[in-house]
Design a protein around this motif. Structure first.
Motif, PDB file in Angstrom:
ATOM      1  N   CYS A   1       7.954 -14.209 -29.975  1.00  0.00           N
ATOM      2  CA  CYS A   1       8.370 -15.515 -29.476  1.00  0.00           C
ATOM      3  C   CYS A   1       7.182 -16.469 -29.561  1.00  0.00           C
ATOM      4  CB  CYS A   1       8.850 -15.387 -28.031  1.00  0.00           C
ATOM      5  SG  CYS A   1       9.295 -16.952 -27.279  1.00  0.00           S
TER       6      CYS A   1
ATOM      7  N   ASN B   1       6.705 -19.058 -27.913  1.00  0.00           N
ATOM      8  CA  ASN B   1       6.403 -19.624 -26.605  1.00  0.00           C
ATOM      9  C   ASN B   1       5.670 -18.646 -25.692  1.00  0.00           C
ATOM     10  OD1 ASN B   1       6.558 -21.996 -25.223  1.00  0.00           O
ATOM     11  ND2 ASN B   1       8.783 -22.061 -25.218  1.00  0.00           N
ATOM     12  N   CYS B   2       6.242 -17.458 -25.478  1.00  0.00           N
ATOM     13  CA  CYS B   2       5.681 -16.529 -24.503  1.00  0.00           C
ATOM     14  C   CYS B   2       5.130 -15.269 -25.159  1.00  0.00           C
ATOM     15  CB  CYS B   2       6.738 -16.164 -23.462  1.00  0.00           C
ATOM     16  SG  CYS B   2       8.162 -15.332 -24.152  1.00  0.00           S
TER      17      CYS B   2
ATOM     18  N   THR C   1       6.524 -12.766 -26.557  1.00  0.00           N
ATOM     19  CA  THR C   1       7.273 -11.526 -26.368  1.00  0.00           C
ATOM     20  C   THR C   1       7.587 -10.917 -27.724  1.00  0.00           C
ATOM     21  OG1 THR C   1       8.307 -12.371 -24.365  1.00  0.00           O
ATOM     22  CG2 THR C   1       9.409 -10.536 -25.451  1.00  0.00           C
TER      23      THR C   1
HETATM   24 ZN    ZN Z   1       9.669 -16.559 -25.174  1.00  0.00          ZN
END
Ligand code: ZN
Length: 87
Positions: free
Chosen positions: A5, A7-8, A10
């Motif tokens: 991901c 964003n995070c 993951t």
């Molecule tokens: Zn994420």
């Protein structure tokens, strides 16, 4: 499909061949699309059974990328929970 991901960070593929399980979900999603195609072409438009069959095949081929993505989303949501605070 990205590996992690953006964003995070993951990792989506938590183990090798993790998304093979999405095939089972894909079967159910495919049946839903095929049923919808049949109901629309046979009962709503009034095509013959043979033509409805071809419409179902066409629908499944055209919507394959969408069915794949929906199935992967349903599958991965059984293992991860969405965390609003990480957005
Ligand atoms: Zn994420």
């Amino acid at each position: 499909m990205p590996e992690r991901c953006s964003n995070c960070n993951t990792k989506y593929k938590i183990e090798p061949s993790f998304f093979y399980g999405a095939m089972y979900v894909s079967y159910a999603v495919g049946i839903a699309f095929a049923t919808a195609a049949f109901v629309i072409s046979y009962w709503m438009i009034g095509l013959s059974r043979l033509n409805s069959f071809f419409i179902i095949i066409l629908t499944l081929v055209l919507f394959l990328p969408i069915i794949t993505r929906i199935s992967r989303n349903i599958w991965i949501n059984g293992f991860f929970t969405y965390d609003k605070t990480k957005v």
